[in-house]
Design a protein around this motif. Structure first.
Motif, PDB file in Angstrom:
ATOM      1  N   GLU A  47      49.988  42.804  30.268  1.00 59.76           N
ATOM      2  CA  GLU A  47      51.034  43.502  30.993  1.00 59.76           C
ATOM      3  C   GLU A  47      51.438  44.794  30.310  1.00 59.76           C
ATOM      4  OE1 GLU A  47      54.016  40.528  31.502  1.00 59.76           O
ATOM      5  OE2 GLU A  47      53.212  39.873  33.441  1.00 59.76           O
ATOM      6  N   GLN A  48      51.105  44.920  29.000  1.00 61.47           N
ATOM      7  CA  GLN A  48      51.387  46.160  28.282  1.00 61.47           C
ATOM      8  C   GLN A  48      50.280  47.202  28.496  1.00 61.47           C
ATOM      9  OE1 GLN A  48      52.307  45.372  24.139  1.00 61.47           O
ATOM     10  NE2 GLN A  48      53.638  43.652  24.710  1.00 61.47           N
ATOM     11  N   GLY A  49      49.239  46.835  29.221  1.00 61.93           N
ATOM     12  CA  GLY A  49      48.238  47.830  29.580  1.00 61.93           C
ATOM     13  C   GLY A  49      46.845  47.557  29.081  1.00 61.93           C
ATOM     14  N   ALA A  50      46.648  46.502  28.311  1.00 62.78           N
ATOM     15  CA  ALA A  50      45.290  46.209  27.837  1.00 62.78           C
ATOM     16  C   ALA A  50      44.404  45.851  29.016  1.00 62.78           C
ATOM     17  CB  ALA A  50      45.318  45.068  26.819  1.00 62.78           C
ATOM     18  N   ARG A  51      43.168  46.345  29.050  1.00 65.05           N
ATOM     19  CA  ARG A  51      42.276  46.074  30.170  1.00 65.05           C
ATOM     20  C   ARG A  51      41.754  44.654  30.102  1.00 65.05           C
ATOM     21  NH1 ARG A  51      39.877  49.885  33.097  1.00 65.05           N
ATOM     22  NH2 ARG A  51      37.925  48.689  33.108  1.00 65.05           N
ATOM     23  N   VAL A  52      41.613  44.051  31.252  1.00 68.10           N
ATOM     24  CA  VAL A  52      41.103  42.683  31.307  1.00 68.10           C
ATOM     25  C   VAL A  52      39.706  42.596  30.732  1.00 68.10           C
ATOM     26  CG1 VAL A  52      40.406  40.823  32.875  1.00 68.10           C
ATOM     27  CG2 VAL A  52      42.539  42.070  33.271  1.00 68.10           C
ATOM     28  N   ASP A  53      38.829  43.579  31.073  1.00 65.97           N
ATOM     29  CA  ASP A  53      37.442  43.489  30.615  1.00 65.97           C
ATOM     30  C   ASP A  53      37.324  43.718  29.125  1.00 65.97           C
ATOM     31  OD1 ASP A  53      38.164  46.098  30.750  1.00 65.97           O
ATOM     32  OD2 ASP A  53      36.410  46.780  31.897  1.00 65.97           O
ATOM     33  N   LEU A  98      41.181  39.359  43.951  1.00 67.26           N
ATOM     34  CA  LEU A  98      41.016  40.552  44.777  1.00 67.26           C
ATOM     35  C   LEU A  98      40.678  40.174  46.214  1.00 67.26           C
ATOM     36  CD1 LEU A  98      40.876  43.663  44.878  1.00 67.26           C
ATOM     37  CD2 LEU A  98      38.443  43.470  44.260  1.00 67.26           C
ATOM     38  N   ALA A  99      39.795  39.196  46.349  1.00 63.03           N
ATOM     39  CA  ALA A  99      39.426  38.740  47.696  1.00 63.03           C
ATOM     40  C   ALA A  99      40.629  38.150  48.413  1.00 63.03           C
ATOM     41  CB  ALA A  99      38.305  37.709  47.608  1.00 63.03           C
ATOM     42  N   ALA A 100      41.468  37.400  47.667  1.00 58.37           N
ATOM     43  CA  ALA A 100      42.674  36.816  48.278  1.00 58.37           C
ATOM     44  C   ALA A 100      43.635  37.901  48.738  1.00 58.37           C
ATOM     45  CB  ALA A 100      43.356  35.881  47.280  1.00 58.37           C
ATOM     46  N   ALA A 101      43.788  38.964  47.929  1.00 59.13           N
ATOM     47  CA  ALA A 101      44.677  40.075  48.292  1.00 59.13           C
ATOM     48  C   ALA A 101      44.178  40.754  49.557  1.00 59.13           C
ATOM     49  CB  ALA A 101      44.763  41.078  47.148  1.00 59.13           C
ATOM     50  N   ARG A 102      42.864  41.049  49.602  1.00 59.49           N
ATOM     51  CA  ARG A 102      42.307  41.710  50.781  1.00 59.49           C
ATOM     52  C   ARG A 102      42.436  40.832  52.030  1.00 59.49           C
ATOM     53  NH1 ARG A 102      36.656  43.756  47.944  1.00 59.49           N
ATOM     54  NH2 ARG A 102      37.532  45.621  46.860  1.00 59.49           N
ATOM     55  N   GLU A 103      42.172  39.546  51.872  1.00 56.01           N
ATOM     56  CA  GLU A 103      42.230  38.632  53.008  1.00 56.01           C
ATOM     57  C   GLU A 103      43.666  38.534  53.549  1.00 56.01           C
ATOM     58  OE1 GLU A 103      41.275  33.948  54.150  1.00 56.01           O
ATOM     59  OE2 GLU A 103      40.870  34.707  52.133  1.00 56.01           O
ATOM     60  N   HIS A 104      44.618  38.408  52.604  1.00 53.73           N
ATOM     61  CA  HIS A 104      46.014  38.331  53.035  1.00 53.73           C
ATOM     62  C   HIS A 104      46.432  39.615  53.750  1.00 53.73           C
ATOM     63  CE1 HIS A 104      50.280  37.216  52.922  1.00 53.73           C
ATOM     64  NE2 HIS A 104      50.493  38.510  52.664  1.00 53.73           N
ATOM     65  N   PHE A 105      46.013  40.743  53.213  1.00 50.17           N
ATOM     66  CA  PHE A 105      46.374  42.052  53.786  1.00 50.17           C
ATOM     67  C   PHE A 105      45.841  42.170  55.214  1.00 50.17           C
ATOM     68  CE2 PHE A 105      45.338  46.595  54.406  1.00 50.17           C
ATOM     69  CZ  PHE A 105      46.607  47.136  54.290  1.00 50.17           C
ATOM     70  N   PHE A 165      42.351  48.215  47.970  1.00 51.97           N
ATOM     71  CA  PHE A 165      42.277  47.364  46.770  1.00 51.97           C
ATOM     72  C   PHE A 165      40.849  47.439  46.217  1.00 51.97           C
ATOM     73  CE2 PHE A 165      45.473  45.365  49.570  1.00 51.97           C
ATOM     74  CZ  PHE A 165      46.589  45.513  48.740  1.00 51.97           C
ATOM     75  N   PRO A 166      40.527  48.479  45.429  1.00 51.54           N
ATOM     76  CA  PRO A 166      39.150  48.688  44.934  1.00 51.54           C
ATOM     77  C   PRO A 166      38.775  47.693  43.845  1.00 51.54           C
ATOM     78  CG  PRO A 166      40.635  50.330  44.024  1.00 51.54           C
ATOM     79  CD  PRO A 166      41.450  49.546  44.999  1.00 51.54           C
ATOM     80  N   GLU A 167      37.461  47.626  43.535  1.00 52.75           N
ATOM     81  CA  GLU A 167      36.950  46.654  42.560  1.00 52.75           C
ATOM     82  C   GLU A 167      36.988  47.230  41.151  1.00 52.75           C
ATOM     83  OE1 GLU A 167      33.134  45.379  43.806  1.00 52.75           O
ATOM     84  OE2 GLU A 167      33.851  44.388  45.617  1.00 52.75           O
ATOM     85  N   ASN A 168      38.137  47.516  40.627  1.00 58.80           N
ATOM     86  CA  ASN A 168      38.256  47.922  39.226  1.00 58.80           C
ATOM     87  C   ASN A 168      39.221  46.954  38.557  1.00 58.80           C
ATOM     88  OD1 ASN A 168      40.232  48.952  40.912  1.00 58.80           O
ATOM     89  ND2 ASN A 168      40.831  50.530  39.442  1.00 58.80           N
ATOM     90  N   PRO A 169      38.689  46.012  37.736  1.00 55.67           N
ATOM     91  CA  PRO A 169      39.529  44.963  37.147  1.00 55.67           C
ATOM     92  C   PRO A 169      40.719  45.558  36.406  1.00 55.67           C
ATOM     93  CG  PRO A 169      37.236  44.507  36.751  1.00 55.67           C
ATOM     94  CD  PRO A 169      37.293  45.894  37.297  1.00 55.67           C
ATOM     95  N   SER A 170      41.910  45.157  36.835  1.00 58.94           N
ATOM     96  CA  SER A 170      43.135  45.598  36.158  1.00 58.94           C
ATOM     97  C   SER A 170      44.212  44.560  36.412  1.00 58.94           C
ATOM     98  CB  SER A 170      43.575  46.962  36.685  1.00 58.94           C
ATOM     99  OG  SER A 170      43.897  46.871  38.067  1.00 58.94           O
TER     100      SER A 170
END
Length: 663
Positions: free
Chosen positions: A318-324, A339-346, A364-369
């Motif tokens: 949450e302080q900004g470190a990247r997931v990857d 991400l798929a759940a967010a797009r589907e709900h939207f 909602f692009p595919e850039n892990p964050s």
């Protein structure tokens, strides 16, 4: 029509009437409500104008109501009918009924009233009428997604007045039109020189745009129907309850109205509703979709078996470190799922379809964050597409509905007009039924060889302060000049009022409250009410001047006078009244003078004057017992005489008997 030929209409009023679309029709129909829509014309003024137009048509000089009391009786008569209306329109419309000596006008109203009596008042009809009022034009509503373009200054001015709902733009070339097409969903170009222009967007070159208003601005017609929805539905209900043939298909009207909201927008179309809701809910859907993804990722991170405690890891992320960079490939599958759940709900929450749904991948692009963030520019592009789709759908539906309603525009005017006119007729019908009215029979114009006359059988006045069913019927007939005598409180004034009321109603063309009536057609009604006390010298002189003018007039007048003797001393009054009656008799006029001085007047007169009497047949418990119908050729006894007679019969003393002989 030359409006200034209407009596009482000057240049200013004529100019105001000329601004009405249907002034001639309104004048012909006596449509006070329509006439009052002219600028600066009040309802009262409109009624006066309508009466003037009617008088002109029937060559009526006016002046039937020649005195204040005659005018009061007319107002009382009119109120009896107006009080039985439901709508304000009918109340105003009845103002065009007035007494006249014109045979053609009387017969015109009699024909209308006969038709009115064919309509039986029905509570269901009257209830439906309560929702009917004249149709109104809605205020102009701005339409912002369309514009009119022209390079010609004259066309620009015409377009400003023809299309007040739209923006009118000035262009010089195709580039200007292209710029407008980027700002408006539809651009209508008035100049034929731009025909064949090739620019992006919905651009139409329509030199005849002024003839296609309903097509280009369907909102005008839709707003009219939306504004008048309740009146139209009420008018349709009136026709249904009254079994009248409507001027339009009321089922088609109701179907069209069901597709229209109160603010003139389209309702009932699922696709338009979907697009409208999508535009409205877009920002909320983006926020909720983000929450769906972020909540899912939080749960996964908390539960993940890693060296770093889950809560510490969550804090780092949450302080900004990247997931990857923290976990490499360990959470890729989980991120993809979130991400798929967010797009589907939207997509599901907005009901997006086709190319609209594809925007979910851009938003909602595919850039892990973490937290997941959206692309605002992509949201803006989707918003634009949804709005364009909504506006295209709305425009299509508006055009279709306007096309359906266009064929109903004129018929609904008739539909509402017929309902309002029914209220006028029902008011006349209710009046006639409530007071047991009949149509009088006219014997011809007064003064044509024979003196004016009237004959009333079973007349009952609805103006008395008792229930109508308790009113004693009166029979009374007069030809020429007559004195009416009678006891105090015996009903002389109410009889005079009854005669005046019946004469006014008959000359309005309406039925009258009696079993039968025959009368001459009079040109004027002169009714002089009882004077309140002896007049001073100036007022007495003025009154004599009035009667001098009266006796110098035409023979086709009816004169009703109530106790003229109160203007001065009894001896002088008898002589003055005798002189007036002599003049009226010489004219061949019809007149009824109520007087307590009938005997003295007859003695002072040089001509034979008929004297009728309202006879009191006795006293019961101190109250007069009266025969309300005047007795022909009879000088009625006075109240003092009756009292003395009563006392003489109850006592042996000779005082009362001798006193009685004095009468």
């Amino acid at each position: 029509m030359e409006f200034e030929t209407i009596p009482g209409v000057g240049e200013k009023t004529a100019a105001a009437l000329s601004e009405l679309d249907n002034a001639e029709e309104a004048l012909r129909d006596g449509d006070v409500a329509a006439l009052s829509n002219a600028p600066g014309i009040t309802v009262g003024r409109a009624a006066a104008i309508a009466r003037g137009a009617i008088r002109r048509e029937h060559d009526d000089p006016g002046g039937f109501l020649a005195t204040d009391r005659a005018t009061e009786l007319y107002r009382d008569a009119l109120e009896l009918v107006q009080s039985r209306t439901v709508t304000n329109y009918a109340n105003r419309r009845l103002e065009t009924l007035f007494p006249t000596g014109s045979a053609s006008r009387i017969e015109e109203v009699r024909a209308f009233a006969r038709d009115a009596l064919e309509h039986e008042p029905d509570p269901e009809v009257l209830d439906a009428l309560s929702g009917v009022e004249p149709l109104s034009e809605p205020p102009t509503v701005r339409v912002r997604e369309r514009c009119i373009a022209t390079a010609d200054a004259e066309r620009y001015a015409d377009a400003k007045s023809t299309f007040p709902e739209l923006s009118i733009e000035v262009v010089e070339d195709a580039r200007g039109i292209a710029e407008l097409a980027r700002s408006y969903s539809t651009v209508v170009v008035l100049d034929e020189t731009f025909a064949g222009i090739d620019v992006a967007g919905d651009v139409r070159v329509l030199p005849d745009a002024a003839d296609r208003i309903d097509e280009l601005v369907p909102e005008r017609l839709l707003n009219f129907f939306a504004e008048n929805r309740e009146t139209l539905q009420a008018a349709a209900a009136v026709h249904d309850a009254a079994n009248l043939d409507p001027a339009c298909d009321t089922d088609a009207l109701e179907d069209a109205l069901s597709r229209l909201s109160d603010d003139g927008t389209i309702v009932g179309d699922d696709e338009l509703t979907r697009l409208t809701n999508a535009v409205s809910d877009l920002d909320a859907a983006v926020s909720t979709a983000e929450s769906v993804a972020n909540d899912r990722l939080r749960d996964v991170i908390r539960e993940r078996d890693v060296t770093i405690e889950g809560t510490d890891f969550l804090s780092l992320v949450e302080q900004g470190a990247r997931v990857d960079s923290l976990l490499g490939r360990e959470l890729e599958d989980e991120f993809d799922g979130a991400l798929a759940a967010a797009r589907e709900h939207f997509v599901e929450s907005l009901g997006l379809v086709g190319s609209e749904a594809a925007f979910a991948e851009q938003i909602f692009p595919e850039n892990p964050s973490f937290p997941l963030e959206h692309d605002e520019a992509a949201v803006g592009r989707l918003r634009t597409e949804l709005k364009a789709g909504r506006d295209r759908r709305a425009a299509k539906l508006k055009a279709e509905l306007a096309s359906d309603l266009q064929t109903l525009r004129d018929p609904v005017e008739t539909l509402v007009g017929d309902a309002l006119e029914l209220d006028v007729k029902l008011a006349v019908s209710r009046f006639a039924r409530d007071f047991d009215c009949v149509f009088p029979e006219f014997t011809g114009a007064a003064g044509e060889g024979e003196p004016g006359s009237f004959a009333i059988e079973g007349g009952r006045s609805p103006l008395l302060d008792v229930p109508f069913e308790d009113v004693d019927p009166v029979d009374y007939d007069v030809a020429g000049v007559t004195l009416l005598s009678g006891v105090n409180s015996g009903g002389k004034t109410s009889t005079l009022d009854l005669v005046g009321l019946i004469v006014v109603l008959a000359h309005m063309g309406l039925p009258v409250p009696a079993d039968s009536v025959t009368l001459s057609r009079f040109s004027e009604l002169h009714y002089y009410a009882k004077s309140q006390g002896t007049l001073d010298a100036g007022a007495f002189e003025s009154t004599l001047r009035d009667f001098a003018n009266l006796t110098d007039g035409a023979a086709d007048r009816l004169v009703l006078v109530d106790e003229l003797e109160s203007i001065t001393e009894p001896g002088a009054s008898a002589k003055i009244i005798a002189g007036i009656l002599e003049e009226l008799a010489e004219q061949g006029a019809a007149a009824v003078f109520v007087s307590h001085l009938a005997g003295g007047i007859r003695e002072a007169s040089d001509v034979s004057v008929a004297v009728d009497g309202i006879e009191a047949v006795g006293l019961e418990n101190g109250e007069l017992v009266v025969n309300r119908s005047p007795v022909k050729d009879h000088l009625a006894r006075s109240t003092p005489e009756l009292i003395v007679e009563k006392l003489a019969g109850e006592n042996d003393t000779t005082f009362y008997s001798r006193l009685l002989e004095k009468f």
